[in-house]
Scaffold this motif. Structure first.
Motif, mmCIF file in Angstrom:
data_model
loop_
_atom_site.group_PDB
_atom_site.id
_atom_site.type_symbol
_atom_site.label_atom_id
_atom_site.label_comp_id
_atom_site.label_asym_id
_atom_site.label_seq_id
_atom_site.Cartn_x
_atom_site.Cartn_y
_atom_site.Cartn_z
ATOM 1 N N THR A 1 -5.638 8.904 6.634
ATOM 2 C CA THR A 1 -4.792 8.702 5.459
ATOM 3 C C THR A 1 -4.082 9.979 5.034
ATOM 4 O O THR A 1 -2.871 9.972 4.767
ATOM 5 N N GLU A 2 -4.786 11.098 4.968
ATOM 6 C CA GLU A 2 -4.151 12.302 4.436
ATOM 7 C C GLU A 2 -2.995 12.765 5.310
ATOM 8 O O GLU A 2 -1.923 13.131 4.798
ATOM 9 N N THR A 3 -3.185 12.756 6.637
ATOM 10 C CA THR A 3 -2.098 13.194 7.527
ATOM 11 C C THR A 3 -0.869 12.316 7.334
ATOM 12 O O THR A 3 0.267 12.815 7.232
ATOM 13 N N GLU A 4 -1.077 11.004 7.270
ATOM 14 C CA GLU A 4 0.052 10.085 7.140
ATOM 15 C C GLU A 4 0.717 10.198 5.770
ATOM 16 O O GLU A 4 1.942 10.123 5.656
ATOM 17 N N VAL A 5 -0.088 10.394 4.730
ATOM 18 C CA VAL A 5 0.480 10.515 3.392
ATOM 19 C C VAL A 5 1.287 11.802 3.268
ATOM 20 O O VAL A 5 2.376 11.811 2.675
ATOM 21 N N ARG A 6 0.782 12.905 3.837
ATOM 22 C CA ARG A 6 1.545 14.157 3.791
ATOM 23 C C ARG A 6 2.893 13.997 4.495
ATOM 24 O O ARG A 6 3.930 14.472 4.008
ATOM 25 N N LEU B 1 0.836 -1.199 0.000
ATOM 26 C CA LEU B 1 0.000 0.000 0.000
ATOM 27 C C LEU B 1 0.873 1.252 0.000
ATOM 28 O O LEU B 1 0.600 2.214 -0.740
ATOM 29 N N ILE B 2 1.921 1.271 0.813
ATOM 30 C CA ILE B 2 2.832 2.421 0.824
ATOM 31 C C ILE B 2 3.466 2.598 -0.552
ATOM 32 O O ILE B 2 3.578 3.721 -1.067
ATOM 33 N N GLU B 3 3.880 1.500 -1.155
ATOM 34 C CA GLU B 3 4.460 1.553 -2.499
ATOM 35 C C GLU B 3 3.459 2.141 -3.491
ATOM 36 O O GLU B 3 3.814 2.988 -4.323
ATOM 37 N N GLN B 4 2.209 1.713 -3.397
ATOM 38 C CA GLN B 4 1.187 2.191 -4.328
ATOM 39 C C GLN B 4 0.922 3.683 -4.125
ATOM 40 O O GLN B 4 0.712 4.422 -5.095
ATOM 41 N N ILE B 5 0.941 4.127 -2.882
ATOM 42 C CA ILE B 5 0.762 5.558 -2.593
ATOM 43 C C ILE B 5 1.898 6.364 -3.220
ATOM 44 O O ILE B 5 1.671 7.379 -3.902
ATOM 45 N N LEU B 6 3.125 5.918 -2.983
ATOM 46 C CA LEU B 6 4.281 6.637 -3.528
ATOM 47 C C LEU B 6 4.296 6.579 -5.052
ATOM 48 O O LEU B 6 4.642 7.559 -5.720
ATOM 49 N N ALA B 7 3.916 5.420 -5.623
ATOM 50 C CA ALA B 7 3.912 5.274 -7.077
ATOM 51 C C ALA B 7 2.865 6.159 -7.738
ATOM 52 O O ALA B 7 2.914 6.381 -8.953
ATOM 53 N N PRO C 1 -4.685 5.867 -4.292
ATOM 54 C CA PRO C 1 -3.705 4.959 -4.916
ATOM 55 C C PRO C 1 -4.340 3.836 -5.724
ATOM 56 O O PRO C 1 -3.702 3.296 -6.634
ATOM 57 N N HIS C 2 -5.591 3.504 -5.411
ATOM 58 C CA HIS C 2 -6.241 2.416 -6.145
ATOM 59 C C HIS C 2 -6.491 2.771 -7.608
ATOM 60 O O HIS C 2 -6.737 1.887 -8.438
ATOM 61 N N GLU C 3 -6.399 4.061 -7.934
ATOM 62 C CA GLU C 3 -6.619 4.486 -9.315
ATOM 63 C C GLU C 3 -5.349 4.390 -10.157
ATOM 64 O O GLU C 3 -5.399 4.537 -11.385
ATOM 65 N N THR C 4 -4.204 4.163 -9.510
ATOM 66 C CA THR C 4 -2.928 4.090 -10.225
ATOM 67 C C THR C 4 -2.789 2.717 -10.855
ATOM 68 O O THR C 4 -2.827 1.698 -10.171
ATOM 69 N N PRO D 1 -10.013 0.847 -2.921
ATOM 70 C CA PRO D 1 -9.799 1.980 -2.004
ATOM 71 C C PRO D 1 -9.266 1.513 -0.649
ATOM 72 O O PRO D 1 -9.534 0.394 -0.197
ATOM 73 N N ILE D 2 -8.492 2.387 -0.009
ATOM 74 C CA ILE D 2 -7.922 2.077 1.300
ATOM 75 C C ILE D 2 -9.045 1.722 2.260
ATOM 76 O O ILE D 2 -10.065 2.418 2.353
ATOM 77 N N SER D 3 -8.850 0.621 3.000
ATOM 78 C CA SER D 3 -9.917 0.099 3.847
ATOM 79 C C SER D 3 -9.343 -0.433 5.146
ATOM 80 O O SER D 3 -8.182 -0.836 5.215
ATOM 81 N N SER D 4 -10.187 -0.467 6.178
ATOM 82 C CA SER D 4 -9.798 -1.023 7.471
ATOM 83 C C SER D 4 -10.264 -2.466 7.628
ATOM 84 O O SER D 4 -10.188 -3.038 8.720
ATOM 85 N N ALA D 5 -10.722 -3.082 6.533
ATOM 86 C CA ALA D 5 -11.345 -4.401 6.627
ATOM 87 C C ALA D 5 -10.409 -5.460 7.191
ATOM 88 O O ALA D 5 -10.853 -6.407 7.849
ATOM 89 N N ALA D 6 -9.090 -5.333 6.938
ATOM 90 C CA ALA D 6 -8.156 -6.376 7.376
ATOM 91 C C ALA D 6 -7.671 -6.164 8.805
ATOM 92 O O ALA D 6 -6.967 -7.030 9.345
#
Length: 676
Positions: free
Chosen positions: A595-600, A433-439, A617-620, A635-640
């Protein structure tokens, strides 16, 4: 007058004389002279005498016997080969080649003859002629007693005996291409990859057309994470055998590792047009389609493999491992039926256990699910030894070596390039997920889990002579400034093949790199490091229920996972203390909750401006090879989060091994830094 001995007696004396050549050449010569006294001019006795003189390192005396004998015996291959050996002993290579060619024209299967001829041609610089001889030697080697004995030892996995025989052979004949290839095969089995590469390079220098050696060379290059070079070798082989299915399959695998999944898919589809009933090919196609994001086609490929072979556990696990694909009650019944088959091998059984564990988890049958996860893990643990105590000692040693003083004394060392972003941590901790955010940021390119840093580690360990049980950190401490810079430059050069977009930063998402942060800091001091951390019970159990293709030997026992997680926390705490602020930590639960605070904060640590695409990131669209491939396309989820609770009654060994690390999550226990 000496009376000639009876023929049978003479033959026995000759046989005895020839048997003495290797160990007692002087006695062999005496035997020949005695025979010649009784049988003057006897050709076999003269041959024995000439060979004995040669074995006594008297080539001039050997020539005096063998030259006239060869003139008298133009159709005697052993005589002419002995003459060739005598010429070669005097470094008369032209004469040796002429006599050797004459002998081999008479008897092509003359033991060792083609090998010697190739050696002599090589001395003369006749490369093409030498190669022909060496390749003919490979064909005839099936009748060579020394190579046959080494081959039997290899087949019986008696590697010590095989190595002893092959090294003895190469001391006698350093250019024996068959022995070089066999020793390289042994090296690959023992994990001596660089040694195998060197042996195969010499083998192919001598015999560029040795196809089996080139296949093995491609394999060794691939294992050494030199996929672009391996691909060149496979392409060279395909130029000679363009329809070879094994080579085409190998090419597809390499293309996948190099990120060309479209090319890999095309190759698999071509192979399946010719071999439509091969479930392994269908499964490989499914893997490539999954990575490319074509999950529907991947499911179809896996299910087709299962229709062809209902007991093919790899296909069942691959289907279950899509994470987003729920297996049906009918699937569960079919897997249970297959799991009971008496003829099913252990590999198929354990894959079915992991698949049943996932299917029953999705069905809410957690007790039955855990039973299958436990069975699959136990089987895999028996296959894949892991020493938790050794890992703990390595972590402690790393903390002892990589101190503030260590890095202060080496300030300014390494390659100053800033390109790589390393995302480290345990598998299943949210690194994809972090990789996908950065990518999703226009200045960052995602590659994959790059093995190059670990390849450098393996080579450093190999220098100590025991690659599996040696801590390499002392070797890192002994590197010079020039060596540290060269290793950093090598990392960038070897990973460049994965960079296709020309962006200034790229991601290396190999999670296990956390164990090598000391080396990483030394050779790439400007590299960016992100630590992906997830709740130890969620992360730990997620590892337990994941059957990894390779590289995660700690993950098949709950107690081992707990100790590994605790060692990881201790090592990261150490680097936080020694190099404050160098590593940026992303706690998975916080990332999901805000999510936004952590991504910033993540982008700021990377020196990147905020970009709103990083919040979606799910759109990348890109290829994703990890087990989380399908999850990060949603989309980012808390399901897991908190799924471990369904399995709480069985996680005692994991909790106990975690110790205080569990109670203090996400922070390390007080005083942990440096005390691993």
């Amino acid at each position: 007058m000496t009376t000639a001995p009876p023929l049978a007696t003479a033959d026995a004396a000759l046989a005895h004389g020839f048997s003495l050549l290797a160990e007692a050449p002087a006695l062999a010569a005496a035997q020949a002279e005695a025979l010649l006294e009784a049988l003057p001019g006897h050709p076999p006795a003269r041959l024995l005498l000439g060979m004995a003189r040669l074995a006594q390192q008297q080539p001039q005396a050997a020539l005096a016997v063998l030259q006239p004998l060869a003139a008298e015996q133009p159709a005697a291959p052993q005589v002419h080969m002995a003459l060739a050996d005598a010429w070669a002993a005097m470094h008369y290579w032209e004469e040796a080649v002429a006599a050797g060619e004459h002998a081999l024209a008479l008897q092509p299967a003359l033991p060792g003859g083609w090998l010697r001829l190739g050696n002599w041609c090589d001395h003369l610089g006749r490369r093409a002629q030498a190669e022909v001889a060496f390749l003919r030697h490979v064909q005839e080697a099936v009748a060579d007693p020394a190579l046959l004995a080494a081959g039997r030892a290899l087949a019986e996995n008696d590697l010590a005996q095989a190595e002893q025989r092959l090294r003895a052979r190469l001391r006698q004949w350093p250019q024996d291409v068959a022995a070089l290839r066999m020793l390289a095969e042994l090296g690959l089995r023992l994990g001596r990859n660089e040694q195998a590469i060197a042996l195969l390079e010499e083998c192919l220098r001598l015999a560029p057309g040795f196809a089996e050696a080139r296949r093995q060379y491609a394999l060794a290059l691939d294992r050494g994470n030199r996929q672009a070079e391996a691909l060149a070798q496979v392409d060279a082989l395909l130029a000679q055998a363009p329809r070879d299915p094994a080579l085409r399959n190998q090419r597809a695998v390499l293309l996948g590792k190099l990120g060309d999944y479209a090319g890999a898919i095309a190759l698999y589809e071509g192979l399946l047009a010719e071999h439509p009933r091969d479930p392994r090919l269908w499964t490989s196609l499914g893997h490539a389609l999954k990575t490319e994001g074509e999950s529907g086609r991947a499911v179809a490929a896996y299910r087709h493999a299962i229709r062809l072979d209902p007991g093919f556990g790899v296909a069942w696990w691959s289907l279950a491992n899509l994470k987003t694909e729920r297996l049906t009650a009918e699937d569960i019944a079919q897997m249970r039926h297959q799991r009971q088959r008496a003829d099913l091998d252990q590999d198929a059984q354990l894959h079915l256990d992991f698949a049943l564990g996932k299917a029953l988890e999705d069905a809410g049958e957690h007790a039955a699910s855990f039973a299958h996860y436990a069975a699959g893990n136990a089987a895999r643990r028996r296959q894949l030894p892991y020493d938790a105590a050794l890992n703990h000692r390595r972590v402690r040693h790393a903390c002892a070596v990589y101190t503030r003083e260590f890095f202060a004394a080496r300030a300014g060392w390494g390659c100053p390039a800033r390109g790589p972003i390393f995302v480290v941590g345990l598998p299943r901790a949210g690194s994809t997920l972090i990789e996908q955010i950065l990518a999703s940021h226009p200045q960052v390119e995602a590659t994959m889990e790059l093995p190059e840093l670990i390849a450098i580690v393996r080579e450093l360990r190999a220098r100590a002579g025991d690659p599996e049980r040696t801590s390499y950190h002392d070797l890192v401490a002994g590197l010079s400034a020039a060596e540290a810079r060269a290793l950093g430059e090598r990392y960038l050069a070897r990973t460049a093949v994965h960079r296709r977009l020309g962006r200034p930063l790229f991601i290396d998402k190999m999670p296990n790199n956390f164990a090598h942060l000391g080396l990483l800091r030394l050779i790439l001091p400007q590299a960016i490091v992100i630590d992906a951390r997830r709740h130890p019970l969620d992360c730990g159990f997620s590892n337990f229920k994941q059957h990894f293709a390779r590289g995660q030997a700690f993950s098949y026992d709950l107690a081992d996972i707990g100790r590994y997680y605790a060692d990881y926390v201790a090592l990261m705490a150490h680097f936080d203390a020694v190099l404050p602020g160098w590593v940026h930590r992303v706690v998975h639960e916080r990332l999901v909750a805000d999510t936004e605070t952590e991504v910033r904060a993540l982008l700021a640590h990377c020196g990147l401006p905020f970009d709103p695409r990083c919040l979606r990131p799910h759109e990348t669209r890109r290829a994703v090879r990890t087990a989380s491939a399908e999850q990060v396309r949603r989309p980012i989820s808390s399901a897991a989060i908190g799924r471990w609770r369904h399995y709480g009654p069985w996680l005692g060994p994991l909790e106990q091994a975690l110790g205080p690390v569990l109670a203090h999550y996400p922070d390390p226990p007080p005083g942990l830094a440096g005390s691993a």
